[in-house]
Design a protein around this motif. Structure first.
Motif, short mmCIF file in Angstrom:
data_model
loop_
_atom_site.label_atom_id
_atom_site.label_comp_id
_atom_site.label_asym_id
_atom_site.label_seq_id
_atom_site.Cartn_x
_atom_site.Cartn_y
_atom_site.Cartn_z
N SER A 1 0.59 -1.13 -0.01
CA SER A 1 0.09 0.19 -0.13
C SER A 1 0.83 1.12 0.27
CB SER A 1 -1.02 -0.33 0.94
OG SER A 1 -0.24 -0.30 2.33
N CYS B 1 1.41 10.76 8.85
CA CYS B 1 0.82 9.25 8.65
C CYS B 1 -0.61 9.09 8.10
CB CYS B 1 0.93 8.70 9.35
SG CYS B 1 2.13 8.64 9.83
N ILE B 2 -2.00 9.83 8.55
CA ILE B 2 -3.22 9.40 8.48
C ILE B 2 -3.51 10.83 7.22
CG2 ILE B 2 -5.34 10.09 8.70
CD1 ILE B 2 -4.75 9.16 11.57
N ALA C 1 1.85 2.61 2.94
CA ALA C 1 1.24 3.40 4.13
C ALA C 1 2.13 3.47 5.12
CB ALA C 1 -0.08 2.93 4.49
N LEU D 1 -4.44 0.47 1.68
CA LEU D 1 -3.96 0.16 2.86
C LEU D 1 -5.49 -0.75 2.87
CD1 LEU D 1 -3.06 -0.13 5.75
CD2 LEU D 1 -4.08 2.12 6.25
N SER D 2 -6.54 -0.53 2.86
CA SER D 2 -7.83 -0.94 3.32
C SER D 2 -8.01 -2.51 3.01
CB SER D 2 -9.10 0.35 2.51
OG SER D 2 -9.56 -0.29 1.15
N LEU E 1 -2.46 9.17 3.78
CA LEU E 1 -3.11 8.04 2.87
C LEU E 1 -3.84 8.43 1.99
CD1 LEU E 1 -4.62 6.07 5.84
CD2 LEU E 1 -2.71 5.33 4.58
N ASP E 2 -4.04 10.09 1.96
CA ASP E 2 -5.31 10.58 0.37
C ASP E 2 -4.16 11.23 -0.82
OD1 ASP E 2 -6.99 10.98 1.71
OD2 ASP E 2 -6.52 12.33 3.26
N THR F 1 -4.80 5.44 -4.30
CA THR F 1 -4.70 6.23 -3.01
C THR F 1 -4.03 5.07 -2.04
OG1 THR F 1 -6.81 6.05 -2.00
CG2 THR F 1 -6.14 8.02 -3.13
N VAL F 2 -3.04 5.34 -1.56
CA VAL F 2 -1.88 4.52 -0.16
C VAL F 2 -3.25 4.56 0.21
CG1 VAL F 2 -0.50 5.14 1.73
CG2 VAL F 2 -0.59 6.45 -0.35
N GLY F 3 -5.09 4.58 1.08
CA GLY F 3 -5.41 5.02 2.18
C GLY F 3 -6.13 3.77 1.05
N TYR G 1 -1.43 -0.42 11.95
CA TYR G 1 -2.00 -0.57 11.13
C TYR G 1 -2.88 -2.05 11.02
CZ TYR G 1 2.18 0.46 8.23
OH TYR G 1 3.17 0.54 7.61
#
Length: 510
Positions: A160, A277-278, A162, A296-297, A281-282, A291-293, A187
């Protein structure tokens, strides 16, 4: 006007005006060869690059340059020759001036011919939840007004992208473990494999290739979370084997720590880093459509679940309390209650805190000191001793540190000065110790407020402070409940009938 536009005009005049080659060359001021090129193709031909220029100034020094390029292979990466540096050395040592472009072309060609060209890499593809990378970085932060170099722990997911980042004052083993615990919690699961380089916190000895003699505490961490560790090759070759987190150190620092952040303490900094860090994610990594988020999902669903309890990141050891009621941990000194002098206590050494236990109970906590032969003393640990030796209070190390750290209210000094004038130095120190003992039964804010109240009332006495503390902590009386409370004490009205019987008995006797 560009050559493409010139070619367009020539082609239009030929098509629509019927001009000859000679007329077109005269109109636009170009050679007839250029006109013929425009009529053959709308795109101008590429310019011919000269090949095989002799560069006579380099002639006698080509072998000398080759020796420099070969010797650079064993020099530090950041201290190798550039083409400009070779030009400068050629001028300084041999008095020969060579153009920079000539030297760049020659060095580029010779590196390729000598097999010293830049290394090539093969693009990699990672599956979700399989691989993560860990590394340390550094950043300068204004911590409580002081520029401080801190360690940044980074864990990055290869699938990801992230990345979790956390700051520590030192890059010690306890910080290394604590970073793992917080990162895996962030994570929400455990990766199958985590990649490391030559970190002393994980490996106490580096063997040939990727072999390592691992630290026992690191093995315990890996066993707790049940993931596989994978070590890179030593040196610059190994850095490319976990290039994602290597590049993330610089990217995160440039994007989130410029300008130098100003924070009150480490906790505030880590809150800001977590928010960064949050926010990351965008972002979308180059070459990816999601996107990274979003990636990650997808990854969270395949991560191994976390254990029921986190890994204990602290390291426990036993230490004897010396006559100054202090223990020595990692070459630094920490105070404990004086009743423990001469006994052994258990110490849990964490990344940011030292916790002292006696009989299974916590008896002292200190921030972990950075450096060697430093001391941390708490005034509360010495109060029983100071009650018997009040003269030691004024110049004690614990009192000095309380004042330096802003935990000693000015009103205490004011009360102390007035008590010294009223009852003498020894009794004044003893009463101040009694006031400090009140902080064990009452909040420090209440004791400070009581001291201010005693000073305002002119009651210069430690007993007055104790009385005011009791009043502050006593529950208030509700006036509506006063009749009910009085009813609990109701008694029948006294009667003198018994005395009348005694008088009647005496009268009969007479």
């Amino acid at each position: 006007m560009s050559r493409v536009e010139l070619f367009e005009k020539i082609r239009r005049d030929r098509e629509f005006a019927g001009l000859s080659t000679r007329e077109l060359a005269r109109k636009y001021g170009v050679h007839r060869r250029t006109v013929r090129q425009a009529l053959e193709s709308p795109l101008p031909p590429e310019r011919k690059r000269p090949e095989g220029r002799p560069a006579p100034a380099l002639g006698p020094y080509r072998e000398w340059i080759d020796q420099i390029l070969i010797a650079d292979q064993t020099a530090p990466v950041k201290q190798r020759h550039t083409a400009k540096r070779i030009v400068d050395r050629l001028a300084e040592e041999h008095g020969v001036v060579v153009a920079g472009s000539t030297m760049r072309d020659h060095v580029r060609k010779r590196r390729r011919e000598l097999g010293l060209a830049a290394e090539a890499f093969c693009p990699q593809v990672h599956d979700p939840g399989v691989t993560a990378e860990v590394d340390w970085g550094e950043a300068t932060v204004s911590l409580a007004g002081v520029l401080t170099v801190l360690g940044l722990f980074l864990m990055r997911s290869c699938f990801s992208g992230a990345c979790f980042v956390m700051a520590f004052e030192t890059q010690c083993q306890q910080a290394f473990f604590e970073g793992h615990v917080h990162a895996l919690n962030w994570y929400g699961g455990v990766f199958a494999t985590i990649r490391y380089d030559n970190l002393a916190s994980a490996a106490k000895k580096t063997l040939k290739g990727r072999g390592r003699v691992e630290n026992e505490r690191f093995v315990a961490l890996r066993s707790h979370y049940l993931y596989e560790s994978w070590f890179t090759l030593v040196g610059i070759e190994g850095a490319h084997e976990k290039g994602g987190v290597e590049g993330e150190v610089g990217r995160f620092r440039r994007n989130h720590l410029v300008p130098v952040p100003e924070v009150a303490d480490l906790a505030e900094l880590n809150e800001r880093l977590l928010a960064c860090c949050i926010r990351d994610l965008d972002r979308t990594i180059t070459g990816r459509s999601e996107t990274v988020g979003a990636r990650l999902s997808q990854e969270i669903d395949v991560l191994r679940p976390l254990p029921a309890s986190p890994f204990p990141t602290w390291e426990q050891s036993m230490h004897r309390v010396n006559q100054k009621s202090m223990i020595v941990v990692r070459r630094n000194h920490y105070s404990v209650p004086v009743r423990l002098v001469g006994t052994k206590v258990a110490v849990r050494v964490g990344a940011r805190e030292i916790e002292v236990l006696a009989d299974g109970r916590t008896v002292a906590t200190h921030p972990r000191l950075r450096g060697s032969q430093l001391r941390s003393a708490r005034l509360d640990h010495y109060l029983e001793l100071l009650k018997r030796k009040p003269g030691a209070l004024e110049y004690s190390l614990a009192l000095r540190q309380e004042r330096e750290q802003g935990r000693w209210p000015e009103c205490f000094d004011e009360l102390w000065t007035l008590l010294r004038e009223r009852v003498g130095a020894s009794e004044a120190a003893r009463q101040i110790v009694d006031v400090l003992l009140l902080c064990r039964d009452h909040a420090p804010e209440i004791v400070e407020l009581a001291v201010r109240g005693a000073l305002a009332a002119g009651a210069i006495d430690g007993r007055a402070v104790a009385l005011l503390c009791d009043r502050k902590t006593r529950p208030p009386t509700d006036p509506l409940q006063l009749p009910e409370r009085l009813a609990q004490h109701e008694r029948p009205a006294p009667s003198i009938d018994e005395y009348d019987q005694l008088l009647d008995t005496e009268a009969v006797g007479l």
